[in-house]
Design an enzyme around this catalytic site. Structure first.
Site, PDB file in Angstrom:
ATOM      1  N   LYS A  80       0.837  -1.193   0.000  1.00 38.79           N
ATOM      2  CA  LYS A  80       0.000   0.000   0.000  1.00 38.79           C
ATOM      3  C   LYS A  80       0.875   1.247   0.000  1.00 38.79           C
ATOM      4  O   LYS A  80       1.867   1.317   0.734  1.00 38.79           O
ATOM      5  CB  LYS A  80      -0.915  -0.016   1.228  1.00 38.79           C
ATOM      6  CG  LYS A  80      -1.943   1.108   1.275  1.00 38.79           C
ATOM      7  CD  LYS A  80      -2.844   0.947   2.497  1.00 38.79           C
ATOM      8  CE  LYS A  80      -3.886   2.050   2.582  1.00 38.79           C
ATOM      9  NZ  LYS A  80      -4.768   1.889   3.768  1.00 38.79           N
ATOM     10  N   SER A 155      -9.642   2.152   2.942  1.00 40.02           N
ATOM     11  CA  SER A 155      -8.852   2.952   2.028  1.00 40.02           C
ATOM     12  C   SER A 155      -7.882   2.119   1.200  1.00 40.02           C
ATOM     13  O   SER A 155      -7.284   2.604   0.240  1.00 40.02           O
ATOM     14  CB  SER A 155      -8.062   4.001   2.811  1.00 40.02           C
ATOM     15  OG  SER A 155      -7.128   3.375   3.684  1.00 40.02           O
ATOM     16  N   SER A 179      -9.630  -0.283   7.210  1.00 40.01           N
ATOM     17  CA  SER A 179      -9.121  -0.162   5.843  1.00 40.01           C
ATOM     18  C   SER A 179      -8.369  -1.375   5.312  1.00 40.01           C
ATOM     19  O   SER A 179      -7.968  -1.387   4.151  1.00 40.01           O
ATOM     20  CB  SER A 179      -8.227   1.084   5.726  1.00 40.01           C
ATOM     21  OG  SER A 179      -8.985   2.244   5.895  1.00 40.01           O
TER      22      SER A 179
END
Length: 491
Positions: A80, A155, A179
């Site tokens: 990420k 997210s 997330s």
């Protein structure tokens, strides 16, 4: 010939260790897959082709030299874009850091490299991890491989979508209010939030420092446990890091895979089984609860009365901490700088830079947080939210005196269409309704696929006491052993 992109991380590691395939072959297969489908999915913001192949060659050379390899050596991983990667762009999904190449690796990235995993690149995300759909990325939304017109969760939607699209067998996410787990649920993958402090935040670009928790994402529970074992553990560079070894999450996952939960007591959270969730989600959840009971688990209902206040408490605490953390992005020290033509004051340059660099959701949360921390309002808002956080922690502690773990749906609904909720922030925030309490408490939680609703994945969440991460892996693996894994339609 075996499609290497469809194999589990554990299987890939075994093939590489035995010399049945090479790390370079595995890496090329995944890079080819990314080239073939990522223009549709947009899971990646940056693909580090040269770096990935170099890392893979190093693994092959070490194996040929007879070195003992780690349990995930040669396995590709996507990271990420909230974690710093030396020399590789780290944008946090924001224009304000576009093109920034950090001079150092996050601790988790260091551990991934030391373990011989192969970093494919950086995945798309809601800007500064603020969002529940990966529609708030400054670089465009990621799409759900199950239905390209739907969101992959947020997210960390890029990390989850990369798994579901078979672009990577493993990925790293971060979980502030759900997330990791929420994208896992809506993409039919596994997402685990470790105990807060069980994984290092050093090099994780901060959103909400008392909540942010990096963790593993995978297609199977065992793969998630293997990745958790690699990235977890004490880090002296992180003042919130717990000075204790990682629980035996791999052993727990293997134990759970036997399908025996005899002696395990699970609590169904009463507050998460009423109104607010789609009927199809609740139907899949109830079927999974019955499956867990058939595996020997004792199921009881547990009331956690203060969980219903978790959402408003979170949306005071997290924005307050974000307003403080994001003050460093001022156009002076690094990143984007706008309006510096020699005729403007420093304050004007900072204002213009933030106007151009931050997106709407980040600005919204900064304003909420700054207001909540302002003179005259701190006690009424931020202070009260912290008191609610204490009450939620007490609910968890009381529950874990009665049961080994708690279970609930991961999300109230399946993946919704792109654009359906961006005009209503509150409806967007509801995506994390069931995941937020665990972040406020600090304990571990995992989302594992438990069924389908309207042809789209549903996730079941297992929550455990702090530093009892192994419990959630055992329960999740047991459910996986009877429910199985879920494969999206071919891209």
């Amino acid at each position: 010939m075996t499609d290497l992109t469809k194999l589990s991380a554990a299987d890939i590691a075994g093939l590489v260790a035995n010399g049945d395939t090479s790390a370079v072959e595995v890496t090329r297969a995944h890079l080819d897959r990314i080239a073939a489908v990522d223009d549709q999915v947009h899971a990646f913001l940056h693909v580090d082709t040269e770096g990935a192949l170099a890392a893979a060659r190093s693994v092959d050379e070490r194996r040929a030299a007879g070195e003992e390899l780690g349990p995930l050596a040669g396995v590709p991983v996507a990271v990420k874009d909230v974690l710093t990667t030396k020399g590789v762009p780290t944008t946090v999904g924001s224009k304000i850091l576009e093109g920034w190449r950090p001079p150092y690796d996050a601790t988790i990235v260091q551990r991934l490299r030391a373990a011989g995993t192969v970093m494919l690149g950086k995945t798309n995300m809601d800007e500064f991890a603020m969002g529940s759909s990966t529609e708030y990325s400054a670089y465009g939304p990621t799409r759900n491989p199950w239905d390209l017109q739907r969101i992959p969760g947020g997210s960390g939607g890029g990390s989850a979508a990369a798994l579901a699209a078979y672009e990577a067998p493993l990925s790293i996410g971060s979980d502030t209010g759900g997330s990791i787990r929420q994208p896992g649920a809506v993409t039919g993958t596994v997402g685990a939030k470790p105990t807060y402090g069980g994984t290092s935040r050093y090099g994780l670009v901060a959103f909400s420092s008392s909540l942010d928790t990096p963790g593993p994402c995978a297609r199977t529970v065992l793969d998630a446990a293997l990745l958790h074992q690699v990235i977890g553990g004490h880090d002296p560079r992180d003042s919130t890091s717990i000075p204790a070894p990682v629980p035996d999450v791999v052993g727990a996952a293997k134990l759970g895979a036997s399908g025996d939960l005899t002696g395990v007591k699970l609590g169904v959270v009463t507050e998460f089984t009423g109104e607010g969730a789609e009927p199809g989600v609740m139907a899949a959840f109830r079927e999974s609860v019955e499956a867990l009971a058939k595996l020997g688990a004792e199921i009881v209902e547990i009331s956690c009365p203060h969980f219903k206040y978790a959402l408003p408490a979170y949306y005071l605490i997290a924005p307050s901490e974000c307003s403080s953390n994001l003050a460093r992005f001022d156009g002076v020290r690094f990143g984007l700088r706008t309006g510096d033509d020699g005729n403007r004051s420093l304050e004007e340059v900072m204002s213009l830079t933030r106007e151009a660099g931050f997106g709407p959701e980040v600005k919204r949360r900064i304003m909420i947080g700054t207001y909540a921390l302002s003179s005259g309002y701190y006690d009424a808002y931020y202070g009260q939210a912290q008191k609610v956080r204490t009450l939620i922690t007490r609910d968890f502690n009381a529950a874990f005196e009665q049961v080994d773990a708690l279970i609930s749906p991961t999300t109230p609904f399946v993946a919704f269409p792109i654009g359906a909720r961006t005009s209503d922030p509150y409806q967007m925030y509801l995506a994390d309704l069931f995941t937020i309490p665990t972040n406020l408490y600090g304990g571990p939680a995992i989302s594992v696929p438990c069924g389908l609703s309207e042809g789209l994945p549903v996730g079941l969440q297992v929550m455990a006491p702090t530093m009892a991460d192994d419990r959630m892996y055992r329960v999740a693996a047991a459910l996986e052993s009877t429910v199985g894994t879920f494969t999206p339609p071919a891209l």
